[in-house]
Design a protein around this motif. Sequence first.
Motif, PDB file in Angstrom:
ATOM      1  N   ALA A 159       0.839  -1.205   0.000  1.00  0.00           N
ATOM      2  CA  ALA A 159       0.000   0.000   0.000  1.00  0.00           C
ATOM      3  C   ALA A 159       0.869   1.249   0.000  1.00  0.00           C
ATOM      4  O   ALA A 159       0.576   2.234  -0.694  1.00  0.00           O
ATOM      5  N   LYS A 160       1.936   1.229   0.771  1.00  0.00           N
ATOM      6  CA  LYS A 160       2.863   2.378   0.786  1.00  0.00           C
ATOM      7  C   LYS A 160       3.509   2.572  -0.581  1.00  0.00           C
ATOM      8  O   LYS A 160       3.644   3.705  -1.067  1.00  0.00           O
ATOM      9  N   VAL A 161       3.894   1.465  -1.226  1.00  0.00           N
ATOM     10  CA  VAL A 161       4.475   1.551  -2.565  1.00  0.00           C
ATOM     11  C   VAL A 161       3.475   2.167  -3.542  1.00  0.00           C
ATOM     12  O   VAL A 161       3.811   3.068  -4.328  1.00  0.00           O
ATOM     13  N   LEU A 162       2.232   1.697  -3.507  1.00  0.00           N
ATOM     14  CA  LEU A 162       1.192   2.256  -4.377  1.00  0.00           C
ATOM     15  C   LEU A 162       1.033   3.758  -4.135  1.00  0.00           C
ATOM     16  O   LEU A 162       0.948   4.547  -5.089  1.00  0.00           O
ATOM     17  N   HIS A 163       0.973   4.146  -2.874  1.00  0.00           N
ATOM     18  CA  HIS A 163       0.829   5.574  -2.548  1.00  0.00           C
ATOM     19  C   HIS A 163       2.008   6.373  -3.083  1.00  0.00           C
ATOM     20  O   HIS A 163       1.839   7.446  -3.691  1.00  0.00           O
ATOM     21  N   ASP A 164       3.218   5.862  -2.878  1.00  0.00           N
ATOM     22  CA  ASP A 164       4.417   6.585  -3.323  1.00  0.00           C
ATOM     23  C   ASP A 164       4.500   6.667  -4.843  1.00  0.00           C
ATOM     24  O   ASP A 164       5.189   7.538  -5.386  1.00  0.00           O
ATOM     25  N   ALA A 165       3.795   5.758  -5.530  1.00  0.00           N
ATOM     26  CA  ALA A 165       3.753   5.796  -6.996  1.00  0.00           C
ATOM     27  C   ALA A 165       2.663   6.725  -7.524  1.00  0.00           C
ATOM     28  O   ALA A 165       2.494   6.857  -8.736  1.00  0.00           O
ATOM     29  N   GLY A 166       1.915   7.357  -6.622  1.00  0.00           N
ATOM     30  CA  GLY A 166       0.869   8.280  -7.034  1.00  0.00           C
ATOM     31  C   GLY A 166      -0.508   7.667  -7.152  1.00  0.00           C
ATOM     32  O   GLY A 166      -1.430   8.299  -7.688  1.00  0.00           O
ATOM     33  N   THR A 167      -0.686   6.456  -6.642  1.00  0.00           N
ATOM     34  CA  THR A 167      -1.984   5.789  -6.671  1.00  0.00           C
ATOM     35  C   THR A 167      -2.741   6.092  -5.384  1.00  0.00           C
ATOM     36  O   THR A 167      -2.170   6.042  -4.295  1.00  0.00           O
ATOM     37  N   GLU A 168      -4.012   6.409  -5.490  1.00  0.00           N
ATOM     38  CA  GLU A 168      -4.842   6.574  -4.301  1.00  0.00           C
ATOM     39  C   GLU A 168      -5.124   5.190  -3.724  1.00  0.00           C
ATOM     40  O   GLU A 168      -5.567   4.294  -4.436  1.00  0.00           O
ATOM     41  N   VAL A 169      -4.875   5.003  -2.441  1.00  0.00           N
ATOM     42  CA  VAL A 169      -4.953   3.657  -1.887  1.00  0.00           C
ATOM     43  C   VAL A 169      -5.595   3.661  -0.504  1.00  0.00           C
ATOM     44  O   VAL A 169      -5.374   4.571   0.291  1.00  0.00           O
ATOM     45  N   VAL A 170      -6.400   2.630  -0.261  1.00  0.00           N
ATOM     46  CA  VAL A 170      -7.002   2.395   1.053  1.00  0.00           C
ATOM     47  C   VAL A 170      -6.660   0.972   1.469  1.00  0.00           C
ATOM     48  O   VAL A 170      -6.818   0.031   0.678  1.00  0.00           O
ATOM     49  N   VAL A 171      -6.203   0.814   2.705  1.00  0.00           N
ATOM     50  CA  VAL A 171      -5.901  -0.504   3.262  1.00  0.00           C
ATOM     51  C   VAL A 171      -7.095  -0.969   4.081  1.00  0.00           C
ATOM     52  O   VAL A 171      -7.625  -0.205   4.901  1.00  0.00           O
ATOM     53  N   CYS A 172      -7.492  -2.207   3.883  1.00  0.00           N
ATOM     54  CA  CYS A 172      -8.565  -2.780   4.692  1.00  0.00           C
ATOM     55  C   CYS A 172      -7.949  -3.722   5.726  1.00  0.00           C
ATOM     56  O   CYS A 172      -7.376  -4.758   5.381  1.00  0.00           O
ATOM     57  N   ALA A 173      -8.045  -3.340   6.995  1.00  0.00           N
ATOM     58  CA  ALA A 173      -7.505  -4.139   8.093  1.00  0.00           C
ATOM     59  C   ALA A 173      -8.610  -4.963   8.739  1.00  0.00           C
ATOM     60  O   ALA A 173      -9.772  -4.561   8.751  1.00  0.00           O
TER      61      ALA A 173
ATOM     62  N   THR B 265      -9.040   1.272   6.837  1.00  0.00           N
ATOM     63  CA  THR B 265     -10.406   1.105   7.299  1.00  0.00           C
ATOM     64  C   THR B 265     -10.614  -0.361   7.679  1.00  0.00           C
ATOM     65  O   THR B 265      -9.833  -1.228   7.266  1.00  0.00           O
ATOM     66  N   VAL B 266     -11.638  -0.633   8.445  1.00  0.00           N
ATOM     67  CA  VAL B 266     -12.021  -2.030   8.712  1.00  0.00           C
ATOM     68  C   VAL B 266     -13.268  -2.409   7.899  1.00  0.00           C
ATOM     69  O   VAL B 266     -13.752  -3.532   7.995  1.00  0.00           O
ATOM     70  N   ASP B 267     -13.749  -1.492   7.092  1.00  0.00           N
ATOM     71  CA  ASP B 267     -14.964  -1.694   6.307  1.00  0.00           C
ATOM     72  C   ASP B 267     -14.594  -2.095   4.876  1.00  0.00           C
ATOM     73  O   ASP B 267     -14.124  -1.247   4.105  1.00  0.00           O
TER      74      ASP B 267
ATOM     75  N   ASN C  23      -3.993   5.244  10.632  1.00  0.00           N
ATOM     76  CA  ASN C  23      -4.611   6.541  10.374  1.00  0.00           C
ATOM     77  C   ASN C  23      -4.119   7.632  11.323  1.00  0.00           C
ATOM     78  O   ASN C  23      -3.964   8.783  10.917  1.00  0.00           O
ATOM     79  N   GLU C  24      -3.877   7.294  12.570  1.00  0.00           N
ATOM     80  CA  GLU C  24      -3.577   8.323  13.576  1.00  0.00           C
ATOM     81  C   GLU C  24      -2.091   8.416  13.908  1.00  0.00           C
ATOM     82  O   GLU C  24      -1.579   9.505  14.116  1.00  0.00           O
ATOM     83  N   ARG C  25      -1.423   7.281  13.965  1.00  0.00           N
ATOM     84  CA  ARG C  25      -0.011   7.298  14.332  1.00  0.00           C
ATOM     85  C   ARG C  25       0.892   7.184  13.123  1.00  0.00           C
ATOM     86  O   ARG C  25       2.115   7.293  13.235  1.00  0.00           O
ATOM     87  N   ARG C  26       0.317   6.939  11.952  1.00  0.00           N
ATOM     88  CA  ARG C  26       1.067   6.740  10.711  1.00  0.00           C
ATOM     89  C   ARG C  26       2.084   5.617  10.842  1.00  0.00           C
ATOM     90  O   ARG C  26       3.224   5.713  10.416  1.00  0.00           O
ATOM     91  N   GLU C  27       1.623   4.521  11.464  1.00  0.00           N
ATOM     92  CA  GLU C  27       2.509   3.389  11.708  1.00  0.00           C
ATOM     93  C   GLU C  27       1.654   2.134  11.897  1.00  0.00           C
ATOM     94  O   GLU C  27       0.613   2.183  12.533  1.00  0.00           O
ATOM     95  N   ASN C  28       2.104   1.031  11.325  1.00  0.00           N
ATOM     96  CA  ASN C  28       1.474  -0.250  11.618  1.00  0.00           C
ATOM     97  C   ASN C  28       2.272  -0.871  12.759  1.00  0.00           C
ATOM     98  O   ASN C  28       3.284  -1.538  12.544  1.00  0.00           O
TER      99      ASN C  28
END
Length: 335
Positions: free
Chosen positions: A17-31, A62-64, A41-46
């Motif tokens: 997901a980070k790679v996609l974002h850094d390549a200019g792709t809009e990305v959402v991770v589903c946890a 998101t979890v959704d 979202n809040e700490r910018r860290e997994n």
Amino acid sequence: MTRAAVMGAGSWGTTFAKVLHDAGTEVVVCARRPEIAEAINERRENTDYLPGVDLPEGLRATVDPAEALTGADIVALAVPSQTLRDNLAAWRPLLPPDAVLVSLMKGIELGTGRRMSEVIAETTGASADRIAVVGGPNLAREIATAQPGAAVAACSDEDAARRIQAACMTPYFRVYTNTDVVGCELGGAVKNVIALCVGIAFGLGFGDSTRALLMTRGLAEIARLGAALGADEHTFAGLAGLGDLVGTCSSPLSRNRTFGENLGRGMTLEQTIAVTRQTAEGVKSSEAVLELARKYGVEMPITEVVAAVMHHGMSISEAASLLMSRSPKPERYGV
């Protein structure tokens, strides 16, 4: 702008997901777990899977599943391989009809012998030109900290492979295209099994000659199975074959090598499973790979002893003895 959903917030899902974002792709991770989504979202860290790695501000979690999948052009699947079928059954009504479905997983399904692309096709009804695989020597923490790396995006449809390539190409992460989905998947799945054996050898104190032996003969097993399943043998000399094998067998960051190393150092299988926080795909896949090899009449001695150690109570010493006492063979056979 291309939009991607990454379904799974483990170490590789988060990294991709980070790679996609850094390549200019809009990305959402589903946890799966709310605390992981909140930390991203809040700490910018997994904090569970990539502690200490800063994640970019624009990367959302998101979890959704519906929130993640809405409008996605690319859906990257990053869950443990043995859970894929059940997860996809739940997500199927939410999948955008034209999205490319990308497997980031490196395993073979137990009981069916299906590769992950086959599970995706069976579960979603998607055609081959919408199913892709990303593979290669990608150790999550190294890629997440922007160390130079590379991968292969494989799809039977070259245009789809190029779309994935464009969506995740960054200054630190190169992506090559390939149309050999079978070869790329087998390289990724079987190298985990070989890495378990290399880890055991390392834990026993054996040196580089032994490790080189296991990696080289392991690559021969991968190529034999690939030939039986119709893969392009050239794939196994590339990033998804030799590259992924060397990376996984050589690095202490590799879960499968570390799992094997703990066994080689004297831990029981139960103790090793207990201290392993993330999925070592080769443990379960070893049995599935062996079943696939037997179905196609392919000899895979390293895989056979790994499966016996992991699932049938064979001792490490017996496994080593079996491998070294095999009858003489030409170096190239069965292909």
